[in-house]
Design a protein around this motif. Structure first.
Motif, PDB file in Angstrom:
ATOM      1  N   HIS A  22       1.031  -1.441  -0.002  1.00  0.00           N
ATOM      2  CA  HIS A  22       0.299  -0.044   0.029  1.00  0.00           C
ATOM      3  C   HIS A  22       1.115   0.891   0.207  1.00  0.00           C
ATOM      4  N   LEU A  23       1.693   1.412   0.251  1.00  0.00           N
ATOM      5  CA  LEU A  23       2.848   2.449   0.882  1.00  0.00           C
ATOM      6  C   LEU A  23       3.506   2.944  -0.559  1.00  0.00           C
ATOM      7  N   ALA A  24       3.787   1.562  -0.957  1.00  0.00           N
ATOM      8  CA  ALA A  24       4.971   1.799  -2.650  1.00  0.00           C
ATOM      9  C   ALA A  24       3.763   2.377  -3.791  1.00  0.00           C
ATOM     10  N   GLU A  25       2.895   2.030  -3.599  1.00  0.00           N
ATOM     11  CA  GLU A  25       1.907   2.023  -5.126  1.00  0.00           C
ATOM     12  C   GLU A  25       1.455   3.464  -3.715  1.00  0.00           C
ATOM     13  N   GLY A  26       1.189   4.593  -3.451  1.00  0.00           N
ATOM     14  CA  GLY A  26       0.788   5.363  -2.482  1.00  0.00           C
ATOM     15  C   GLY A  26       1.920   6.645  -2.986  1.00  0.00           C
ATOM     16  N   LEU A  27       3.294   6.067  -2.878  1.00  0.00           N
ATOM     17  CA  LEU A  27       4.706   6.545  -2.904  1.00  0.00           C
ATOM     18  C   LEU A  27       4.738   6.715  -4.959  1.00  0.00           C
ATOM     19  N   LEU A  28       4.296   5.451  -5.177  1.00  0.00           N
ATOM     20  CA  LEU A  28       4.357   5.440  -6.976  1.00  0.00           C
ATOM     21  C   LEU A  28       4.150   6.588  -7.066  1.00  0.00           C
ATOM     22  N   ALA A  29       2.025   6.477  -7.109  1.00  0.00           N
ATOM     23  CA  ALA A  29       1.228   7.442  -6.847  1.00  0.00           C
ATOM     24  C   ALA A  29       1.310   8.871  -7.646  1.00  0.00           C
ATOM     25  N   THR A  30       2.863   9.653  -6.300  1.00  0.00           N
ATOM     26  CA  THR A  30       2.215  10.734  -6.127  1.00  0.00           C
ATOM     27  C   THR A  30       3.505  11.714  -7.835  1.00  0.00           C
ATOM     28  N   GLY A  31       4.161  10.818  -8.771  1.00  0.00           N
ATOM     29  CA  GLY A  31       5.072  10.902  -9.555  1.00  0.00           C
ATOM     30  C   GLY A  31       5.822  11.393  -9.369  1.00  0.00           C
ATOM     31  N   LEU A  55      13.510  10.035  -4.513  1.00  0.00           N
ATOM     32  CA  LEU A  55      13.261  10.751  -5.796  1.00  0.00           C
ATOM     33  C   LEU A  55      13.497  10.423  -7.147  1.00  0.00           C
ATOM     34  N   LYS A  56      13.078  10.483  -7.729  1.00  0.00           N
ATOM     35  CA  LYS A  56      12.863  10.955  -9.395  1.00  0.00           C
ATOM     36  C   LYS A  56      13.979  11.550  -9.816  1.00  0.00           C
ATOM     37  N   ASP A  57      15.381  11.544 -10.579  1.00  0.00           N
ATOM     38  CA  ASP A  57      16.029  11.983 -11.326  1.00  0.00           C
ATOM     39  C   ASP A  57      15.444  13.192 -12.475  1.00  0.00           C
ATOM     40  N   GLY A  58      15.605  14.076 -12.840  1.00  0.00           N
ATOM     41  CA  GLY A  58      15.452  15.782 -13.913  1.00  0.00           C
ATOM     42  C   GLY A  58      13.341  15.797 -13.205  1.00  0.00           C
ATOM     43  N   ARG A  59      13.389  15.830 -12.286  1.00  0.00           N
ATOM     44  CA  ARG A  59      11.680  16.286 -12.052  1.00  0.00           C
ATOM     45  C   ARG A  59      12.048  18.160 -11.530  1.00  0.00           C
ATOM     46  N   THR A  60      10.438  18.314 -12.651  1.00  0.00           N
ATOM     47  CA  THR A  60      11.145  19.645 -12.578  1.00  0.00           C
ATOM     48  C   THR A  60       8.885  20.630 -11.912  1.00  0.00           C
ATOM     49  N   ASP A  61       9.593  22.015 -11.826  1.00  0.00           N
ATOM     50  CA  ASP A  61       7.601  21.960 -11.640  1.00  0.00           C
ATOM     51  C   ASP A  61       6.899  22.348 -12.587  1.00  0.00           C
ATOM     52  N   ALA A  62       5.812  22.957 -12.414  1.00  0.00           N
ATOM     53  CA  ALA A  62       4.784  23.165 -13.468  1.00  0.00           C
ATOM     54  C   ALA A  62       5.414  23.860 -14.802  1.00  0.00           C
ATOM     55  N   LYS A  63       6.125  25.020 -14.069  1.00  0.00           N
ATOM     56  CA  LYS A  63       6.752  26.266 -15.064  1.00  0.00           C
ATOM     57  C   LYS A  63       8.043  25.355 -15.725  1.00  0.00           C
ATOM     58  N   LYS A  74       2.317  13.790   0.253  1.00  0.00           N
ATOM     59  CA  LYS A  74       2.067  14.990  -0.489  1.00  0.00           C
ATOM     60  C   LYS A  74       2.414  16.579  -0.318  1.00  0.00           C
ATOM     61  N   ARG A  75       1.768  16.867   0.662  1.00  0.00           N
ATOM     62  CA  ARG A  75       1.926  17.645   1.479  1.00  0.00           C
ATOM     63  C   ARG A  75       3.123  18.116   1.052  1.00  0.00           C
ATOM     64  N   VAL A  76       4.239  17.573   1.563  1.00  0.00           N
ATOM     65  CA  VAL A  76       5.786  18.001   1.746  1.00  0.00           C
ATOM     66  C   VAL A  76       5.875  18.237   0.888  1.00  0.00           C
ATOM     67  N   ILE A  77       5.683  17.705  -1.160  1.00  0.00           N
ATOM     68  CA  ILE A  77       6.054  17.387  -1.880  1.00  0.00           C
ATOM     69  C   ILE A  77       5.654  18.866  -2.422  1.00  0.00           C
ATOM     70  N   ASP A  78       4.333  19.234  -2.185  1.00  0.00           N
ATOM     71  CA  ASP A  78       3.775  20.426  -2.583  1.00  0.00           C
ATOM     72  C   ASP A  78       4.260  21.342  -2.202  1.00  0.00           C
ATOM     73  N   TRP A  79       4.507  22.195  -0.890  1.00  0.00           N
ATOM     74  CA  TRP A  79       5.258  23.140  -0.095  1.00  0.00           C
ATOM     75  C   TRP A  79       6.269  22.694  -0.627  1.00  0.00           C
ATOM     76  N   THR A  80       7.064  22.150  -0.678  1.00  0.00           N
ATOM     77  CA  THR A  80       8.499  22.277  -1.722  1.00  0.00           C
ATOM     78  C   THR A  80       8.822  22.312  -2.887  1.00  0.00           C
TER      79      THR A  80
END
Length: 246
Positions: A127-136, A154-162, A220-226
């Motif tokens: 359940h945890l593994a699936e939830g982590l992967l679902a964040t992208g 964390l995945k490599d080469g991540r970018t924000d919406a911009k 998810k909250r931590v990811i969104d905030w950072t």
């Protein structure tokens, strides 16, 4: 493999199985895997009761195939109450409460009880593994048949919406999660892989689906905030040793 080498080279190589964590997992959910005394060359096996034996810290076990596998130097002979008694303890005098606790758990739970608990832990880990992967945002470093443990990074080469590079790392996530009262270890892998950072969650009996769902939500909250920070110093380069499993 060992049997083949022994036969071809005239050797007598024996095996000690370090089942510190898996010794209380494999017998109950991987019944078809041969890893113990079913293998001819296994002489001894150890496991830790305070890990998945479901007893508090301080007790570990080692069993030998038979008495001939126990080196005489490990045996202490004590004349006690008129008889010769052999002790194999690493420290002769110690409180036996942990031994009693382990005995109680084995008698109370039995094979089926341990099987249900270990099977559930594997489902919670999934359940945890699936939830982590679902964040992208994450990739799994270690999860699957084995222990109820999820290691991820964390995945490599991540970018924000911009399209801007995201400049935080696993240590930043660890620090931010503390504000939500989660203590997740982040560290660099050992030599020759020290560039790889990772986080790890060891699933225990008191980790329910609901608790892990809360962890995923807070992650998810931590990811969104950072991610939404307009400016962020370059990701810190910190090196820490892997935490003890004890």
């Amino acid at each position: 493999m060992i049997s083949k080498v022994n036969k071809e080279k005239g050797l007598d190589v024996r095996i000690h199985v370090d089942a510190a964590s898996g010794g209380f997992v494999a017998p109950f959910i991987y019944e078809n895997i041969k890893w113990d005394f079913l293998l001819d060359n296994v002489n001894s096996i150890n496991t830790s009761g305070h890990k998945y034996g479901l007893v508090y810290p301080g007790v570990g076990w080692v069993i030998w195939r038979n008495n001939s596998c126990v080196d005489e130097s490990l045996q202490f002979h004590v004349a006690y109450l008129g008889t010769d008694q052999i002790s194999l303890q690493l420290n002769f005098s110690k409180n036996a409460n942990m031994v009693a606790a382990q005995y109680y758990q084995i008698v109370r739970l039995g094979f089926e009880g341990y099987r249900r608990i270990m099977s559930n832990l594997m489902k919670v880990a999934g359940h945890l593994a699936e939830g982590l992967l679902a964040t992208g945002h994450f990739k799994l470093i270690g999860h699957g048949p084995g222990l109820p443990v999820v290691a991820f990074a964390l995945k490599d080469g991540r970018t924000d919406a911009k399209g801007n590079d995201i400049k935080y790392d696993e240590f930043d996530i660890m620090d931010r999660l503390k504000e939500y009262h989660w203590q997740l270890p982040a560290y660099n892998l050992p030599k020759n892989a020290e560039h790889q950072k990772m986080l790890r969650v060891v699933i225990r009996e008191d980790h329910s689906f609901e608790m892990i769902s809360d962890l995923i939500t807070d992650m998810k909250r931590v990811i969104d905030w950072t991610t939404t920070l307009s400016t962020r110093p370059a990701a810190r380069s910190r090196s820490r040793s892997p935490p003890s499993q004890a």
